[in-house]
Write a protein that holds these residues in place. Structure first.
Motif, mmCIF file in Angstrom:
data_model
loop_
_atom_site.group_PDB
_atom_site.id
_atom_site.type_symbol
_atom_site.label_atom_id
_atom_site.label_comp_id
_atom_site.label_asym_id
_atom_site.label_seq_id
_atom_site.Cartn_x
_atom_site.Cartn_y
_atom_site.Cartn_z
ATOM 1 N N VAL A 60 43.739 -0.020 -13.230
ATOM 2 C CA VAL A 60 45.138 -0.060 -13.119
ATOM 3 C C VAL A 60 45.639 1.087 -13.726
ATOM 4 N N ILE A 61 45.566 1.710 -14.837
ATOM 5 C CA ILE A 61 45.949 2.905 -15.369
ATOM 6 C C ILE A 61 45.318 3.985 -14.789
ATOM 7 N N VAL A 62 44.071 4.107 -14.519
ATOM 8 C CA VAL A 62 43.756 5.235 -13.676
ATOM 9 C C VAL A 62 44.365 5.356 -12.425
ATOM 10 N N ARG A 63 44.509 4.345 -11.727
ATOM 11 C CA ARG A 63 45.111 4.389 -10.224
ATOM 12 C C ARG A 63 46.618 4.723 -10.459
ATOM 13 N N LEU A 64 47.283 4.285 -11.401
ATOM 14 C CA LEU A 64 48.972 4.213 -11.672
ATOM 15 C C LEU A 64 48.873 5.963 -11.916
ATOM 16 N N VAL A 65 48.131 6.478 -12.538
ATOM 17 C CA VAL A 65 48.244 8.080 -12.981
ATOM 18 C C VAL A 65 48.067 8.684 -11.607
ATOM 19 N N SER A 66 47.301 8.242 -10.795
ATOM 20 C CA SER A 66 46.792 8.992 -9.375
ATOM 21 C C SER A 66 47.959 8.905 -8.482
ATOM 22 N N LEU A 67 48.492 7.786 -8.383
ATOM 23 C CA LEU A 67 49.911 7.525 -7.634
ATOM 24 C C LEU A 67 50.794 8.247 -8.103
ATOM 25 N N ILE A 68 51.268 8.403 -9.341
ATOM 26 C CA ILE A 68 52.213 8.944 -9.734
ATOM 27 C C ILE A 68 52.161 10.611 -9.383
ATOM 28 N N GLU A 69 50.904 11.120 -9.607
ATOM 29 C CA GLU A 69 50.801 12.702 -9.404
ATOM 30 C C GLU A 69 50.934 12.984 -7.857
ATOM 31 N N TYR A 70 50.173 11.913 -7.097
ATOM 32 C CA TYR A 70 50.220 12.225 -5.502
ATOM 33 C C TYR A 70 51.720 11.974 -5.057
ATOM 34 N N HIS A 71 52.468 11.322 -5.384
ATOM 35 C CA HIS A 71 53.826 11.051 -4.820
ATOM 36 C C HIS A 71 54.811 12.167 -5.674
ATOM 37 N N LEU A 72 54.376 12.682 -6.778
ATOM 38 C CA LEU A 72 55.527 13.564 -7.681
ATOM 39 C C LEU A 72 55.088 14.813 -6.878
ATOM 40 N N LYS A 73 53.843 15.229 -6.556
ATOM 41 C CA LYS A 73 53.596 16.366 -5.610
ATOM 42 C C LYS A 73 54.306 16.553 -4.482
ATOM 43 N N ALA A 74 54.366 15.370 -3.502
ATOM 44 C CA ALA A 74 55.089 15.427 -2.394
ATOM 45 C C ALA A 74 56.708 15.489 -2.728
ATOM 46 N N LEU A 75 57.111 14.660 -3.780
ATOM 47 C CA LEU A 75 58.488 14.430 -3.807
ATOM 48 C C LEU A 75 59.180 15.711 -4.338
ATOM 49 N N VAL A 76 58.395 16.505 -5.405
ATOM 50 C CA VAL A 76 58.913 17.816 -5.984
ATOM 51 C C VAL A 76 58.971 18.814 -4.802
ATOM 52 N N SER A 77 57.861 18.822 -4.058
ATOM 53 C CA SER A 77 57.529 19.757 -2.980
ATOM 54 C C SER A 77 59.065 19.575 -1.914
ATOM 55 N N LEU A 78 59.350 18.243 -1.622
ATOM 56 C CA LEU A 78 60.461 18.037 -0.716
ATOM 57 C C LEU A 78 61.930 18.595 -1.536
ATOM 58 N N LEU A 79 62.048 18.408 -2.608
ATOM 59 C CA LEU A 79 63.154 18.938 -3.638
ATOM 60 C C LEU A 79 63.109 20.356 -3.447
ATOM 61 N N ILE A 80 62.203 20.849 -3.713
ATOM 62 C CA ILE A 80 62.114 22.526 -3.417
ATOM 63 C C ILE A 80 62.728 23.019 -2.114
ATOM 64 N N ASP A 81 62.166 22.208 -1.194
ATOM 65 C CA ASP A 81 62.303 22.698 0.367
ATOM 66 C C ASP A 81 63.812 22.443 0.760
ATOM 67 N N GLU A 82 64.218 21.103 0.408
ATOM 68 C CA GLU A 82 65.647 20.661 0.530
ATOM 69 C C GLU A 82 66.819 21.380 -0.037
ATOM 70 N N TRP A 83 66.356 21.724 -1.272
ATOM 71 C CA TRP A 83 67.414 22.447 -2.092
ATOM 72 C C TRP A 83 67.270 24.108 -2.201
ATOM 73 N N ASN A 84 66.183 24.528 -1.610
ATOM 74 C CA ASN A 84 65.532 25.898 -1.375
ATOM 75 C C ASN A 84 65.663 26.398 -3.004
ATOM 76 N N ILE A 85 64.984 25.552 -3.874
ATOM 77 C CA ILE A 85 65.050 25.921 -5.215
ATOM 78 C C ILE A 85 64.184 27.248 -5.378
ATOM 79 N N ASN A 86 64.556 28.038 -6.328
ATOM 80 C CA ASN A 86 64.106 29.114 -6.744
ATOM 81 C C ASN A 86 62.519 28.709 -7.448
#
Length: 251
Positions: A60-86
């Motif tokens: 559970v711990i290993v899987r939870l970290v993997s899920l967090i990293e997987y989704h955070l990469k997608a979410l942060v990338s989306l935020l950068i593109d949506e808001w044209n972040i420097n």
């Protein structure tokens, strides 16, 4: 594999924002935690050791970290593109190296600025996650996050515990993988971690969008209220008013 192929492969295999997959992934972990409880009961009944339930907790711990990293990469990338972040607000370096074969794909939809920036992050850990989210929001992310949560939930403690939870989660994962130490959390504590990080992934996007939209893009009140539909709050108007006061204090 050289650096050129490495970046190219990272972009091509980049995770996408998929709320259905996100929620199903966490539901699977929640159900798995219920299975651990039953396994512990069985082991107690049979007076056997807890080797199987311990291995299940480690997963559970290993899987939870993997899920967090997987989704955070997608979410942060989306935020950068949506808001044209420097990019300087995300990366520590002043420049990045882009090979010529990567330039061939620049007009393709998956080669966005956000994806290329995140692909250049060699690894994600508790420290880098905290740093990236703070830079994007231009404030102390977890102190702010804790204060925003307190505006609509009396169960949120005054002391910021959520950054500690993130760091502890990574410590537990590292102990399991690198030090061969079993997770010592109870099944209830494990379930609480799964619940928190599921909500965390959803809230960080809503809060960040409101922060940038209101304070940087000068959204109208109506536009900001429409973004509050994604949050479970009793009164959107009251939440938005509290959100503005809290964020203004941190910025």
């Amino acid at each position: 594999m050289d650096r050129r192929d490495h970046i190219d492969e990272r972009v091509n295999q980049f995770p996408t924002v998929d709320r259905v997959f996100y929620e199903k992934s966490f539901l699977d972990l929640t159900n798995f935690c219920s299975m651990i409880s039953k396994q512990e009961e069985q082991e107690l009944k049979e007076k056997s050791d807890h080797s199987i339930s311990s291995l299940m907790k480690n997963y559970v711990i290993v899987r939870l970290v993997s899920l967090i990293e997987y989704h955070l990469k997608a979410l942060v990338s989306l935020l950068i593109d949506e808001w044209n972040i420097n990019p300087r607000r995300v990366l520590d370096s002043d420049s990045i190296s882009i090979e010529l074969n990567v330039l061939l794909h620049f007009k393709s939809e998956q080669y966005t600025k956000g994806r290329i920036i995140i692909a250049h992050l060699d690894k994600m850990n508790a420290k880098s996650i905290t740093k990236i989210l703070s830079k994007i929001n231009r404030l102390d992310f977890f102190g702010w996050y804790n204060s925003v949560l307190r505006t609509y939930s009396s169960d949120v403690p005054k002391k910021d515990i959520y950054q500690d939870m993130l760091y502890d989660l990574y410590k537990q994962r590292n102990d399991v993988i690198h030090n061969m130490i079993d997770v010592e959390l109870s099944t209830e504590e494990l379930g609480a971690y799964v619940d928190f990080f599921q909500n965390f992934g959803l809230q960080l996007v809503s809060f960040t969008s409101l922060n940038i939209g209101i304070f940087d893009k000068k959204w109208s009140n109506e536009m900001a209220l429409s973004r509050c539909d994604e949050l479970s709050v009793t009164s959107k108007e009251k939440f938005l008013d509290d959100f503005k006061k809290v964020t203004d204090r941190f910025r």
